[in-house]
Each structure stands twice: as structure tokens, then as C-alpha cells.
Design an enzyme around this catalytic site. Structure first.
Site, mmCIF file in Angstrom:
data_model
loop_
_atom_site.group_PDB
_atom_site.id
_atom_site.type_symbol
_atom_site.label_atom_id
_atom_site.label_comp_id
_atom_site.label_asym_id
_atom_site.label_seq_id
_atom_site.Cartn_x
_atom_site.Cartn_y
_atom_site.Cartn_z
ATOM 1 N N GLU A 160 0.845 -1.192 0.000
ATOM 2 C CA GLU A 160 0.000 0.000 0.000
ATOM 3 C C GLU A 160 0.884 1.246 0.000
ATOM 4 O OE1 GLU A 160 -2.052 0.806 3.774
ATOM 5 O OE2 GLU A 160 -1.422 -1.189 4.388
ATOM 6 N N CYS A 215 -3.453 -3.572 4.580
ATOM 7 C CA CYS A 215 -2.535 -4.580 5.146
ATOM 8 C C CYS A 215 -2.927 -6.009 4.787
ATOM 9 C CB CYS A 215 -2.491 -4.449 6.660
ATOM 10 S SG CYS A 215 -1.927 -2.844 7.204
ATOM 11 N N HIS A 226 -2.595 -9.755 12.563
ATOM 12 C CA HIS A 226 -2.067 -8.551 11.918
ATOM 13 C C HIS A 226 -1.596 -7.617 13.030
ATOM 14 C CE1 HIS A 226 -1.425 -4.911 9.873
ATOM 15 N NE2 HIS A 226 -2.490 -4.317 10.386
HETATM 16 P P1 HMG Z 1 -3.704 7.524 21.127
HETATM 17 O O1 HMG Z 1 -5.102 8.026 21.037
HETATM 18 O O2 HMG Z 1 -2.629 8.540 21.165
HETATM 19 O O3 HMG Z 1 -3.476 6.588 22.358
HETATM 20 O O4 HMG Z 1 -3.432 6.566 19.882
HETATM 21 P P2 HMG Z 1 -4.367 6.318 23.666
HETATM 22 O O5 HMG Z 1 -4.536 7.564 24.410
HETATM 23 O O6 HMG Z 1 -5.598 5.503 23.307
HETATM 24 O O7 HMG Z 1 -3.334 5.385 24.416
HETATM 25 C C1 HMG Z 1 -2.976 4.158 23.883
HETATM 26 C C2 HMG Z 1 -2.912 3.164 25.034
HETATM 27 O O8 HMG Z 1 -1.849 3.580 25.905
HETATM 28 C C3 HMG Z 1 -4.177 3.138 25.910
HETATM 29 O O9 HMG Z 1 -4.355 1.800 26.314
HETATM 30 C C4 HMG Z 1 -3.804 3.995 27.097
HETATM 31 O O10 HMG Z 1 -4.528 3.678 28.281
HETATM 32 C C5 HMG Z 1 -2.336 3.629 27.256
HETATM 33 P P3 HMG Z 1 -5.803 1.086 26.177
HETATM 34 O O11 HMG Z 1 -6.752 1.932 26.910
HETATM 35 O O12 HMG Z 1 -6.085 1.074 24.658
HETATM 36 O O13 HMG Z 1 -5.593 -0.283 26.705
HETATM 37 N N1 HMG Z 1 -1.538 4.641 27.962
HETATM 38 C C6 HMG Z 1 -0.570 4.328 28.849
HETATM 39 N N2 HMG Z 1 -0.111 3.151 29.299
HETATM 40 C C7 HMG Z 1 0.916 3.161 30.206
HETATM 41 N N3 HMG Z 1 1.462 4.306 30.696
HETATM 42 C C8 HMG Z 1 1.017 5.516 30.278
HETATM 43 C C9 HMG Z 1 -0.035 5.557 29.312
HETATM 44 N N4 HMG Z 1 -0.699 6.565 28.677
HETATM 45 C C10 HMG Z 1 -1.611 5.985 27.863
HETATM 46 N N5 HMG Z 1 1.570 6.625 30.744
HETATM 47 C C11 HMG Z 1 -3.848 4.714 18.420
HETATM 48 C C12 HMG Z 1 -3.506 5.164 19.843
HETATM 49 C C13 HMG Z 1 -3.605 3.230 18.284
HETATM 50 C C14 HMG Z 1 -5.320 5.033 18.129
HETATM 51 C C15 HMG Z 1 -2.922 5.487 17.425
HETATM 52 O O14 HMG Z 1 -1.589 5.106 17.605
HETATM 53 C C16 HMG Z 1 -3.291 5.279 15.968
HETATM 54 O O15 HMG Z 1 -4.171 5.940 15.422
HETATM 55 N N6 HMG Z 1 -2.578 4.343 15.263
HETATM 56 C C17 HMG Z 1 -2.811 4.054 13.846
HETATM 57 C C18 HMG Z 1 -4.066 3.251 13.610
HETATM 58 C C19 HMG Z 1 -3.938 1.806 14.011
HETATM 59 O O16 HMG Z 1 -2.845 1.276 14.167
HETATM 60 N N7 HMG Z 1 -5.084 1.106 14.125
HETATM 61 C C20 HMG Z 1 -5.091 -0.300 14.472
HETATM 62 C C21 HMG Z 1 -6.276 -1.065 13.885
HETATM 63 S S1 HMG Z 1 -6.447 -0.785 12.118
HETATM 64 C C22 HMG Z 1 -5.176 -1.750 11.416
HETATM 65 O O17 HMG Z 1 -4.582 -2.556 12.065
HETATM 66 C C23 HMG Z 1 -4.844 -1.506 9.975
HETATM 67 C C24 HMG Z 1 -3.558 -0.742 9.721
HETATM 68 O O18 HMG Z 1 -2.433 -1.577 9.935
HETATM 69 C C25 HMG Z 1 -3.552 -0.166 8.309
HETATM 70 C C26 HMG Z 1 -3.837 -1.076 7.116
HETATM 71 O O19 HMG Z 1 -4.638 -1.993 7.154
HETATM 72 O O20 HMG Z 1 -3.295 -0.745 6.076
HETATM 73 C C27 HMG Z 1 -3.400 0.453 10.635
#
Ligand code: HMG
Length: 390
Positions: free
Chosen positions: A79, A111, A233
Site C-alpha cells: 500500500e 494490510c 495482523h
Molecule cells: P492515542 O489516542 O494517542 O493513544 O493513539 P491512547 O490515548 O488511546 O493510548 C494508547 C494506550 O496507551 C491506551 O491503552 C492507554 O490507556 C495507554 P488502552 O486503553 O487502549 O488499553 N496509555 C498508557 N499506558 C501506560 N502508561 C502511560 C499511558 N498513557 C496511555 N503513561 C492509536 C492510539 C492506536 C489510536 C494510534 O496510535 C493510531 O491511530 N494508530 C494508527 C491506527 C492503528 O494502528 N489502528 C489499528 C487497527 S487498524 C489496522 O490494524 C490496519 C492498519 O495496519 C492499516 C492497514 O490496514 O493498512 C493500521
């Protein structure tokens, strides 16, 4: 007749940024990245590396081992496309000097692309058992600087040779499929960085997993415990942990202990944790990581695989590890590659990120960085120039 993965090889760039460095620069608690997201390092390709050179470097050890004969199908999943018309597969076909009698094409569905490639290849090989297929997934995961997706960037490629009587993993024929038109993650043609609705993408990933498992279980009659190890994945490793906890509850009404979670998926996460998301390659990077790390001999055991590509397409399928599969892995080379990488400073990371690709049609020779056996030497009159260096 068994069909499946005869050989599997993984490549990632020689440079990375530590997420502790990124956390400090962004003023974020490093535990958010290492524990909350479950990532330590993200691989950064230097300017003379792209999806084609990464794919060639992943495929190189396979071809060194088995030669090029009878490779009649080359499927390149990505991609991070470099051309709107010419398939990355054609550049790769040239670099790898594959036979002229070969069907070479590029595949895209976020992906999920390499999984489509794997199943298309398995069907082609089953129909004509004398041929071999080479499937590669190669990607550079790139989000805007300072966006929530930034710490989940990464880069890498996996190459798989698909044959009859495979030496590594025989695929089971039944699969669970789920397709739905959603906007959870996308990258319009005019952008270099992906756009994502992060939390929504995680919800859709988990919903697709349940739908795919439901079908897979109904078609095979298999239960959660019929599978010895699970690969997912891997956009980041915490996603796989969430998915596995969810599947155990959904499929077996079971609350997993920390120890069960570690046994069932821990080994599959080790590479991704230090490379970041490799998009189309990531599920197969996870499989490679599992096979390279499992202390127990998995011969004869069933491995479950969940492929997810945003947009979205999911597939649940499985395979059985073959007797003596360990003799056919590239474990030593994978470890040496990962151990030999160079850490970037934050400044170097941002400089590489901001470096645009020349679009003026002029002649540009690219400085040589550390790469695998292939590199992007430059661009001339809008034509990419590749070279083999080892
Ligand atoms: P965010 O909003 O900055 O993070 O982005 P958050 O605030 O939700 O925190 C993440 C986790 O860290 C949470 O844990 C927090 O509690 C924890 P959860 O509640 O989820 O269990 N946290 C802490 N832990 C320990 N100590 C601390 C602390 N602070 C917070 N101090 C997000 C997170 C994944 C949304 C972002 O990185 C993102 O948008 N990533 C890209 C999208 C993605 O990877 N999506 C996954 C599913 S889609 C997919 O897999 C397809 C893909 O590969 C693309 C394709 O298919 O081509 C992406």
C-alpha cells in the site's frame, strides 16, 4: 496434496528510532508507547531504500537457496506504491532476474494484500503443482509527524515461496472472510501519509476478527483450543493482545491469564515490537517471529492467522507447521540483521522524514546508506534506478 509456505524470509531497514527518544521529543510518558501501545523501536528506511529494494532483500535468501526455476507467479502486495501504472512486481522481477515466463502483478487492499496473494498463489499451485509462486508484502508505514499514529510507524518486507509439499507451513483450505466498505484508515493518492480514525479502526479490526472466526469455526468445527499458537495482523503489539483476549472470550468464554497470553501469542510479537507496523508484511513478520522464537518444536501443531486490512477486509485461516520446519528458517540471518541496526537521533529521523522524493525529472544520484543487497541508486527522468550491491 499439501500446499503452503515452503520458505519465508523477512527484511527490515538498518535504521530505527527508539520510541523512548520519540516520547521525550513529544513530551509523552515513554510507558504510553512501550506499555500502552507495546512498541519499542520503529524501523526507518534510508533515502536509498523503498518497497522494491526491501522486497528484493527479503526474497534474496529464498532465491539463493532454491533458485529461480519454475517461479511462474510473482505477487507484490503493498500500500506504499511507487507508480500508478507499472507494478512494483515488474521492478522486482527485473532486480531478481526471474524467468520471463512469469505472471507478475501488484496487489492492494491495505494490510490484507499479502494474504490475498498467499491464497491466490496456493490456488494456482494446487491447480498446477509443478509451479512455484513468490509472494511479497513490502511497506513503509507513515503517518503525520506529531499525530497519534506516529509511534506506530515502521517498515519491512516478507517474502514467501508457495509450493506443493511445503517445508514450513501447510495451509488448511477453510477460511473465514469479512469484507465491508468502511473509512477507518486510508491514503488518498495525493498524500504521502495515511489518514486514520484510530479508535474506530481498532473497533472494526476486532469486529472483523469475530466475524471471520465465526465462519472459520463453523467451516472447520475447530475450537479455540485446537489452535496451538495465534498470529495477528500487527499494527502494534498491544492490538494483538487486545484481539487475542477478545477472541478467547468470544470463542471460548475464557479470561486468559497473563501466562496463557504470553504462550499463545508472545513469540509472534517480538519482531514487530522492534520494527513497528509493516502493513502488508506484518502478519507474516509475526509468523516469522513465532517460528524463529518458539522454544518448543511446533511440528504438527496448528497455527491460527488473522489478517486485517483497513477499508476493510479480514480473513481467519490456519496452517500446520511441518516436520523439521526449523531447518528451513532464516532465523540466524534475521537475528543478525536486527542486532546490527543503527539507532537514529530524533533530528536524523525528522530529516529523513522531511526529505522529499525528487519530482523534477532531472538526474539524481542517491547517497549510499546501509541497506540490504539491493538499493535505490537514484532517479533519472522520472525513472527509478536500482542496483544490486552484494
Ligand atoms: P492515542 O489516542 O494517542 O493513544 O493513539 P491512547 O490515548 O488511546 O493510548 C494508547 C494506550 O496507551 C491506551 O491503552 C492507554 O490507556 C495507554 P488502552 O486503553 O487502549 O488499553 N496509555 C498508557 N499506558 C501506560 N502508561 C502511560 C499511558 N498513557 C496511555 N503513561 C492509536 C492510539 C492506536 C489510536 C494510534 O496510535 C493510531 O491511530 N494508530 C494508527 C491506527 C492503528 O494502528 N489502528 C489499528 C487497527 S487498524 C489496522 O490494524 C490496519 C492498519 O495496519 C492499516 C492497514 O490496514 O493498512 C493500521
Amino acid at each position: 496434496m499439501n500446499v503452503g509456505i515452503d520458505l519465508i524470509s523477512f527484511y527490515t531497514p538498518q535504521y530505527f528510532l527508539g520510541l523512548n527518544v520519540l516520547a521525550q521529543e513529544r513530551g509523552v510518558d515513554p510507558d504510553k508507547f512501550t506499555i500502552g501501545i507495546g512498541q519499542e523501536k520503529m524501523a526507518i528506511p534510508p533515502p536509498d531504500e523503498d518497497i522494491v529494494t526491501m522486497a528484493a532483500s527479503a526474497a534474496h535468501p529464498i532465491l539463493e537457496k532454491v533458485g529461480r526455476e519454475n517461479i511462474e507467479l510473482l505477487l507484490f502486495a503493498t500500500e506504499s506504491g511507487i507508480d500508478q501504472s507499472k507494478a512494483a512486481a515488474m521492478f522486482l522481477h527485473g532486480l531478481l532476474k526471474l524467468p520471463a515466463r512469469c505472471r507478475a502483478v501488484e496487489l492492494k487492499q491495505a494490510c490484507y494484500g499479502a494474504t490475498a496473494g498467499l491464497h491466490l498463489a496456493a490456488a494456482a499451485v494446487a491447480a498446477r503443482p509443478g509451479i512455484k509462486a513468490l509472494i511479497v508484502g513490502s511497506d513503509i508505514a507513515r503517518y503525520d509527524l506529531r499525530s497519534p499514529g506516529e509511534p506506530t510507524q515502521g517498515a519491512g518486507a516478507v517474502a514467501m515461496l508457495v509450493t506443493v509439499n511445503p517445508r514450513v507451513l501447510a495451509l488448511d483450505p477453510e477460511t473465514g472472510l469479512y469484507a465491508e466498505d468502511v473509512m477507518d484508515f486510508w491514503r488518498p493518492n495525493y498524500r504521502d501519509e495515511a489518514l486514520v480514525d484510530g479508535k474506530y479502526s481498532m473497533r472494526i479490526y476486532l469486529a472483523a476478527l469475530e466475524e471471520c472466526w465465526k465462519q472459520y469455526a463453523a467451516l472447520t468445527g475447530r475450537k479455540f483450543h485446537d489452535i496451538a499458537r495465534y498470529c495477528y495482523h500487527l499494527p502494534f503489539t498491544r492490538m494483538a493482545e487486545k484481539a487475542h483476549i477478545r477472541l478467547a472470550k468470544f470463542a471460548a468464554l475464557k479470561e486468559l491469564t497473563g501466562e496463557e497470553l504470553e504462550t499463545e501469542i508472545g513469540d509472534s510479537l517480538r519482531y514487530n515490537r522492534i520494527t513497528g507496523n509493516t502493513y502488508s508484511a506484518s502478519l507474516y513478520e509475526g509468523l516469522t517471529s513465532l517460528l524463529d522464537h518458539a522454544a518448543e518444536d511446533l511440528s504438527g501443531q496448528r497455527i491460527g492467522l488473522f489478517s486485517y486490512g483497513s477499508g476493510c477486509m479480514g480473513e481467519y485461516f490456519s496452517g500446520v507447521a511441518q516436520p523439521d520446519y526449523r531447518q528451513h528458517l532464516f532465523t540466524t540471518a534475521h537475528r543478525a540483521m536486527l542486532d546490527g541496526r543503527t539507532a537514529l537521533t530524533y533530528r536524523q529521523y525528522e530529516d529523513i522524514f522531511q526529505l522529499g522524493f525528487p519530482t523534477d525529472g532531472g538526474d539524481h544520484a542517491f547517497a549510499q546508506y546501509r541497506t540490504g543487497p539491493y538499493r535505490l541508486a537514484g532517479v533519472s527522468q522520472h525513472k527509478r534506478l536500482y542496483e544490486r550491491i552484494a
